[in-house]
Motif scaffolding. Sequence first.
Motif: not given
Lengths: 199, 283
Positions: A124, A126, B25, B27, B61, B63, B135-139, B162-163, B165
């Motif tokens: 997902l 952001a 991304l 998924s 996955s 960024h 982050f633009t995606a949280r892995h 996952q990081p 917020a």
Amino acid sequence: MRRALLAAAAAALFLATGCSTEPPPADPPANAAQAADTVPAADAEHNAADVMFLQMMITHDTQGLELTGLAADRTVSDEAKLLAAAIDATQREEVKIMESWLTGWKEATTASQDMSAHASHGGLPATGPEQVEALRDASDADFETTFLNLLTGHQNSAVELTNLAGDGLNPQTRDLAKRIKESRGDQVAQLLRLIGGAA
Amino acid sequence: MAGSAARGWRSSYQRAIYKTFKVCLWSLSVASLGMRKVLVYPLVIAGTAAAGLVATGTAASAHGYVSAPPSRQALCASRAVADCGQIQFEPQSVEGPKGLRSCDGGLAQFAILDDDSRAWPARTVGSSVTFTWVFTARHRTSNWEYFVGGTRVAVVDGGNQQPEAVVSHKVDLSKFPGRRTVLAVWNIGDTANAFYSCIDLNVGGSGNPPATTPPPATKPATPPPTTAAPPPGKPSGTWATNTAYRIGDEVTFQGKRYRCRQSHTSLSGWEPSIFTLALWLPV
């Protein structure tokens, strides 16, 4: 009724212009009093990539609206509040436009599955319910930093998303994707300047 | 080689997904495709491996980059540093194998980030610095590491989670006063990759920067390397970017008059048009 009108308008435009690649004219309508409710028409011609991009962009815009909506009532700088309000207003407008195009094409206005279901895979981009919740729960001291960084990442990912429109056929969708790519990039610039303060 | 292996997945759909998200991304794309799930996932992975973008074949996955103090890619994305190339559009994409010590993630298209001759503006900070990530995606995260020169000055465990917020780390740099470049590394938990950000600092600086602060002299032949964003101008007759418009302001754009109905600072993509009636109404 509006749907029928839209379809008719789209069909008329399509017939009139053939394989036009020009975006619809940006001219104000003759009756300025009705201008605020005007939605640009889209050609009938489209493909799956157009549909996918618009559906995903609607979801993305809507997620962003959850963030901007929270900023309206919280303590943030005037600049941040103004940017949030303008993003809120423009993204509401975009959602309205994109939904009208999809409806005119008789396509669903949302993606077929809930994107947030995949958050646990890291897929997902952001913003999901957890991030919105974290922003809602942020203290006054932390709110602006949380808001600006979340929105920056969210708009960064919108720039990525616009690449999906590259394989679309519909000229208006491509035009909108270009506008979204530019506006989100410039919003990120404004957001990063707010985050970073004076150089 | 890559061409033949890639041929099988070159439907427009998969190409669009591949171009946009690469392996990252995947998924999300799968989610949006519904019925095509079974088809798309393995093909995207196969296509990526064929293109040689990842050595492991594992989906990376995530960024992200450091937003404050501003990293080099953040300075590019905010236009504080001009002429950065593609990185200004995707500051989150400085991804490379773990273990690198360069600012560009080993990516030729982002080599500007490792170019010290650009005289990156250094932020004056105290001896303890809080770094904030976008982050633009949280892995899942293995850890975060911070380096000054060859020395690792901090490591923060990510717990393979996952990081949060927003992630901020307070790092003690008291042993490294003066003009410094900090390398911040986000090590991903379940891939071989990491994300890299370099942050230029004047550590322990006061209102009067030490003599070491000024950037190295620039070659006279090169244009000024940095350009501060111009301050918002006054509203004038013709619509322009980076201008603070207030409700009621009127502008001309492409021969038409518009009145502002939502205060904002103008930007590219927000030109008065039928797409931005939330900001501008034709007069």
